[in-house]
Design a protein around this motif. Structure first.
Motif, PDB file in Angstrom:
ATOM      1  N   ILE A 224      13.072  40.288  64.759  1.00 24.30           N
ATOM      2  CA  ILE A 224      11.850  39.240  64.682  1.00 24.30           C
ATOM      3  C   ILE A 224      11.956  38.645  63.144  1.00 24.30           C
ATOM      4  CG2 ILE A 224       9.536  39.178  64.293  1.00 24.30           C
ATOM      5  CD1 ILE A 224       9.128  41.783  66.139  1.00 24.30           C
ATOM      6  N   ALA A 225      12.453  39.171  62.047  1.00 25.46           N
ATOM      7  CA  ALA A 225      12.587  38.503  61.091  1.00 25.46           C
ATOM      8  C   ALA A 225      13.621  37.311  61.137  1.00 25.46           C
ATOM      9  CB  ALA A 225      12.884  39.335  59.856  1.00 25.46           C
ATOM     10  N   ARG A 226      14.682  37.559  61.684  1.00 25.09           N
ATOM     11  CA  ARG A 226      15.722  36.657  62.319  1.00 25.09           C
ATOM     12  C   ARG A 226      15.238  35.410  62.914  1.00 25.09           C
ATOM     13  NH1 ARG A 226      18.970  41.378  62.435  1.00 25.09           N
ATOM     14  NH2 ARG A 226      18.847  41.456  64.806  1.00 25.09           N
ATOM     15  N   ASP A 227      14.519  36.004  63.832  1.00 20.23           N
ATOM     16  CA  ASP A 227      13.912  34.933  64.789  1.00 20.23           C
ATOM     17  C   ASP A 227      12.851  33.875  63.921  1.00 20.23           C
ATOM     18  OD1 ASP A 227      15.013  36.252  66.981  1.00 20.23           O
ATOM     19  OD2 ASP A 227      13.436  37.358  67.765  1.00 20.23           O
ATOM     20  N   VAL A 228      12.207  34.518  63.426  1.00 13.41           N
ATOM     21  CA  VAL A 228      11.363  33.857  62.479  1.00 13.41           C
ATOM     22  C   VAL A 228      11.833  32.736  61.516  1.00 13.41           C
ATOM     23  CG1 VAL A 228       9.720  33.912  60.458  1.00 13.41           C
ATOM     24  CG2 VAL A 228       9.564  35.378  62.376  1.00 13.41           C
ATOM     25  N   LEU A 229      13.082  33.102  60.819  1.00 14.10           N
ATOM     26  CA  LEU A 229      14.001  32.349  59.996  1.00 14.10           C
ATOM     27  C   LEU A 229      14.573  31.265  60.932  1.00 14.10           C
ATOM     28  CD1 LEU A 229      15.384  31.651  57.199  1.00 14.10           C
ATOM     29  CD2 LEU A 229      17.078  33.329  57.978  1.00 14.10           C
ATOM     30  N   HIS A 230      15.202  31.643  62.216  1.00 16.31           N
ATOM     31  CA  HIS A 230      15.699  30.777  62.903  1.00 16.31           C
ATOM     32  C   HIS A 230      14.663  29.712  63.450  1.00 16.31           C
ATOM     33  CE1 HIS A 230      18.465  30.173  66.739  1.00 16.31           C
ATOM     34  NE2 HIS A 230      18.507  28.994  66.076  1.00 16.31           N
ATOM     35  N   THR A 231      13.265  30.170  64.023  1.00 14.95           N
ATOM     36  CA  THR A 231      12.398  29.229  64.133  1.00 14.95           C
ATOM     37  C   THR A 231      12.168  28.418  63.241  1.00 14.95           C
ATOM     38  OG1 THR A 231      11.286  30.739  65.695  1.00 14.95           O
ATOM     39  CG2 THR A 231       9.946  29.134  64.769  1.00 14.95           C
TER      40      THR A 231
ATOM     41  N   TYR B   8      11.058  32.279  71.980  1.00 15.95           N
ATOM     42  CA  TYR B   8      11.357  30.624  71.682  1.00 15.95           C
ATOM     43  C   TYR B   8      10.597  30.332  70.486  1.00 15.95           C
ATOM     44  CZ  TYR B   8      12.190  31.094  76.854  1.00 15.95           C
ATOM     45  OH  TYR B   8      12.411  31.565  78.047  1.00 15.95           O
ATOM     46  N   ALA B   9      11.223  29.263  70.105  1.00 13.51           N
ATOM     47  CA  ALA B   9      10.628  28.254  69.050  1.00 13.51           C
ATOM     48  C   ALA B   9       9.632  27.554  69.639  1.00 13.51           C
ATOM     49  CB  ALA B   9      11.687  27.658  68.057  1.00 13.51           C
ATOM     50  N   VAL B  10       8.271  27.702  69.038  1.00 16.75           N
ATOM     51  CA  VAL B  10       7.094  26.680  69.786  1.00 16.75           C
ATOM     52  C   VAL B  10       6.339  26.328  68.618  1.00 16.75           C
ATOM     53  CG1 VAL B  10       7.202  28.513  71.802  1.00 16.75           C
ATOM     54  CG2 VAL B  10       5.568  28.982  69.805  1.00 16.75           C
ATOM     55  N   MET B  11       5.557  25.109  68.920  1.00  9.35           N
ATOM     56  CA  MET B  11       4.293  24.708  68.348  1.00  9.35           C
ATOM     57  C   MET B  11       3.198  24.980  68.918  1.00  9.35           C
ATOM     58  SD  MET B  11       5.834  23.330  65.873  1.00  9.35           S
ATOM     59  CE  MET B  11       4.352  22.387  64.974  1.00  9.35           C
ATOM     60  N   VAL B  12       2.168  25.516  68.273  1.00 11.82           N
ATOM     61  CA  VAL B  12       0.789  26.121  68.684  1.00 11.82           C
ATOM     62  C   VAL B  12      -0.381  25.144  68.012  1.00 11.82           C
ATOM     63  CG1 VAL B  12      -0.498  28.251  69.066  1.00 11.82           C
ATOM     64  CG2 VAL B  12       2.030  28.356  68.729  1.00 11.82           C
ATOM     65  N   SER B  13      -1.369  24.620  69.036  1.00 11.65           N
ATOM     66  CA  SER B  13      -2.525  24.277  68.854  1.00 11.65           C
ATOM     67  C   SER B  13      -3.491  24.955  68.778  1.00 11.65           C
ATOM     68  CB  SER B  13      -2.619  22.931  69.569  1.00 11.65           C
ATOM     69  OG  SER B  13      -3.332  23.300  70.806  1.00 11.65           O
ATOM     70  N   VAL B  14      -4.373  25.277  67.644  1.00 15.25           N
ATOM     71  CA  VAL B  14      -5.440  25.898  67.504  1.00 15.25           C
ATOM     72  C   VAL B  14      -6.568  24.954  66.948  1.00 15.25           C
ATOM     73  CG1 VAL B  14      -6.585  27.926  66.345  1.00 15.25           C
ATOM     74  CG2 VAL B  14      -4.132  27.826  67.031  1.00 15.25           C
ATOM     75  N   GLY B  15      -7.463  24.373  67.750  1.00 13.27           N
ATOM     76  CA  GLY B  15      -8.451  23.444  67.342  1.00 13.27           C
ATOM     77  C   GLY B  15      -7.897  22.217  67.054  1.00 13.27           C
ATOM     78  N   ASN B  16      -7.944  21.723  65.812  1.00  9.63           N
ATOM     79  CA  ASN B  16      -7.133  20.508  65.392  1.00  9.63           C
ATOM     80  C   ASN B  16      -6.228  20.957  64.621  1.00  9.63           C
ATOM     81  OD1 ASN B  16      -8.534  21.279  63.175  1.00  9.63           O
ATOM     82  ND2 ASN B  16      -9.468  19.242  62.807  1.00  9.63           N
ATOM     83  N   ARG B  17      -5.666  22.001  64.514  1.00  3.32           N
ATOM     84  CA  ARG B  17      -4.467  22.325  63.734  1.00  3.32           C
ATOM     85  C   ARG B  17      -3.186  22.528  64.702  1.00  3.32           C
ATOM     86  NH1 ARG B  17      -6.198  27.278  60.076  1.00  3.32           N
ATOM     87  NH2 ARG B  17      -4.436  27.034  59.233  1.00  3.32           N
ATOM     88  N   LEU B  18      -2.156  22.047  64.266  1.00  2.00           N
ATOM     89  CA  LEU B  18      -0.562  22.174  65.002  1.00  2.00           C
ATOM     90  C   LEU B  18       0.098  23.181  64.020  1.00  2.00           C
ATOM     91  CD1 LEU B  18       0.661  21.480  67.440  1.00  2.00           C
ATOM     92  CD2 LEU B  18       1.877  19.581  66.163  1.00  2.00           C
ATOM     93  N   VAL B  19       0.509  24.465  64.388  1.00  2.00           N
ATOM     94  CA  VAL B  19       0.916  25.405  63.696  1.00  2.00           C
ATOM     95  C   VAL B  19       2.368  25.858  64.280  1.00  2.00           C
ATOM     96  CG1 VAL B  19       0.771  27.562  63.012  1.00  2.00           C
ATOM     97  CG2 VAL B  19      -1.211  26.323  63.433  1.00  2.00           C
ATOM     98  N   LYS B  20       3.179  26.087  63.314  1.00  2.00           N
ATOM     99  CA  LYS B  20       4.881  26.509  63.941  1.00  2.00           C
ATOM    100  C   LYS B  20       4.462  27.958  64.383  1.00  2.00           C
ATOM    101  CE  LYS B  20       7.063  23.214  60.850  1.00  2.00           C
ATOM    102  NZ  LYS B  20       7.930  23.196  59.858  1.00  2.00           N
ATOM    103  N   GLY B  21       5.493  28.569  65.410  1.00  2.00           N
ATOM    104  CA  GLY B  21       5.324  29.655  65.828  1.00  2.00           C
ATOM    105  C   GLY B  21       6.784  30.096  66.628  1.00  2.00           C
ATOM    106  N   ALA B  22       6.789  31.542  66.898  1.00  2.00           N
ATOM    107  CA  ALA B  22       7.788  32.195  67.689  1.00  2.00           C
ATOM    108  C   ALA B  22       7.035  32.811  68.549  1.00  2.00           C
ATOM    109  CB  ALA B  22       8.487  33.116  66.911  1.00  2.00           C
ATOM    110  N   CYS B  23       7.496  32.527  69.980  1.00  2.00           N
ATOM    111  CA  CYS B  23       6.635  33.085  71.174  1.00  2.00           C
ATOM    112  C   CYS B  23       7.744  34.009  71.747  1.00  2.00           C
ATOM    113  CB  CYS B  23       6.506  32.011  72.299  1.00  2.00           C
ATOM    114  SG  CYS B  23       5.577  32.505  73.667  1.00  2.00           S
ATOM    115  N   SER B  24       7.224  35.020  72.340  1.00  3.59           N
ATOM    116  CA  SER B  24       7.942  36.207  72.891  1.00  3.59           C
ATOM    117  C   SER B  24       7.250  36.287  74.640  1.00  3.59           C
ATOM    118  CB  SER B  24       7.891  37.575  72.251  1.00  3.59           C
ATOM    119  OG  SER B  24       8.259  38.584  73.129  1.00  3.59           O
TER     120      SER B  24
END
Length: 326
Positions: free
Chosen positions: A294-301, A224-240
């Motif tokens: 995974i590299a393709r997933d990251v690009l798609h994300t 999945y393409a996801v957004m992740v919060s870590v403390g006060n930061r919002l980071v883009k990510g890919a989740c398996s």
């Protein structure tokens, strides 16, 4: 918002209120429309706004074997209700003894005597009390005696679909994260603690955060393409989510590769919003084939999250600021 639970719900705790009742799992757009109307009514009539809910979900007491997974944890539900702007949340402990309380007793003793109810808003076809005997007619009859008014709201939805917790669950369980966000008004979210895993991602050049979560409802296995919060930061990510079939994993895991992020976060609490499903989980012939996938997933994300609807990343429990890591 004031949260009042169990023993603290005493007689006359508040006076002159407008009330709504429900389980509110997922706090979807239909629930939010009820809360908006509740607040509007409170302003117009000079009444305090009260939401009454139950913990645990009644089905967990009455029919545990058929209870669906909850969309949100209890804490997430509280945070989402609080973000709507209501003044009070009353949490009634749902026990086998409470389940035997008649609808009449619940309305008279709880809503009228303890919460000072002057008006009540219920969802369409809402039922309550022992054997679900309470309904609009029950409230109408008691209202004449106890001096409160009432209304039921028409179903809320769009394009022929009525927003409901059961619909949101079906969409999430099917991996339709975009459809689920249309019902919830936000991307489906889970939260949890970053724990140590097998370090397979790190060995492949894609270090992941493994998450232990109390959330019951997870999307199906896949990427999945996801957004992740870590403390006060919002980071883009890919989740398996899945069993790591290429490496014969035996335990289902939730792993997030955060784009352009290298901080040490073991033991930290993070939240993950599921924006879009990329693909099914797949067993690859070797590590090199998996790395290419995974590299393709990251690009798609990156492509998907470049046009992210940030309004659907709900600031649950104050975990997220509006600063996005590119």
């Amino acid at each position: 918002m004031h949260v009042v639970t169990g023993p603290d719900i005493g007689p006359g705790i508040i006076h002159d209120s407008v009330v709504t009742i429900g389980n509110f799992d997922g706090v979807h757009r239909g629930h939010l429309e009820i809360f908006r109307h509740l607040i509007s009514c409170g302003v117009q009539r000079g009444l305090q706004t009260v939401v009454v809910t139950f913990e645990p979900h009644p089905l967990k007491v009455l029919s545990a074997e058929s209870t669906p997974p909850m969309i949100t944890t209890f804490d997430q539900k509280i945070a989402l209700i609080a973000s709507s702007g209501v003044e009070y949340l009353f949490v009634v402990p749902f026990t086998a003894e409470f389940a035997r309380m008649t609808a009449d007793d619940f309305v008279r003793n709880m809503l009228c005597d303890r919460l000072g109810m002057r008006h009540i808003i219920i969802g369409h076809d809402y039922a309550f009390g022992k054997g679900r005997e309470g309904n609009f007619k029950t409230l109408e009859r008691i209202g004449v005696d106890r001096g409160f008014t009432l209304e039921d709201m028409e179903p809320v939805g769009e394009e022929g679909l009525v927003f409901s917790s059961s619909l949101a669950r079906r969409l999430i369980a099917a991996g339709d994260m975009e459809g689920a966000s249309g019902v919830l008004g936000r991307y489906h979210m889970i939260s949890g603690t970053v724990v140590h895993g097998r370090d397979i991602g790190r060995s492949l050049g894609f270090p992941t955060a493994n998450i232990a979560t109390p959330n019951e409802l997870l999307p199906p296995d896949g990427v999945y393409a996801v957004m992740v919060s870590v403390g006060n930061r919002l980071v883009k990510g890919a989740c398996s989510i899945g069993l790591n079939p290429t490496f014969d994993g035996g335990t289902r895991s939730i792993e997030v590769f955060m784009l352009d992020f290298a901080d040490q976060i073991y033991g930290r609490e993070i939240a993950v919003w599921f924006v879009q499903r990329l693909r099914d989980m797949k067993k690859y012939s070797d590590a090199d084939a998996l790395v290419s996938a995974i590299a393709r997933d990251v690009l798609h994300t990156r492509e998907i999250l470049a046009v992210l609807d940030l309004d659907k990343v709900n600031p649950v429990a104050g975990m997220v600021q509006n600063e996005i890591e590119n």
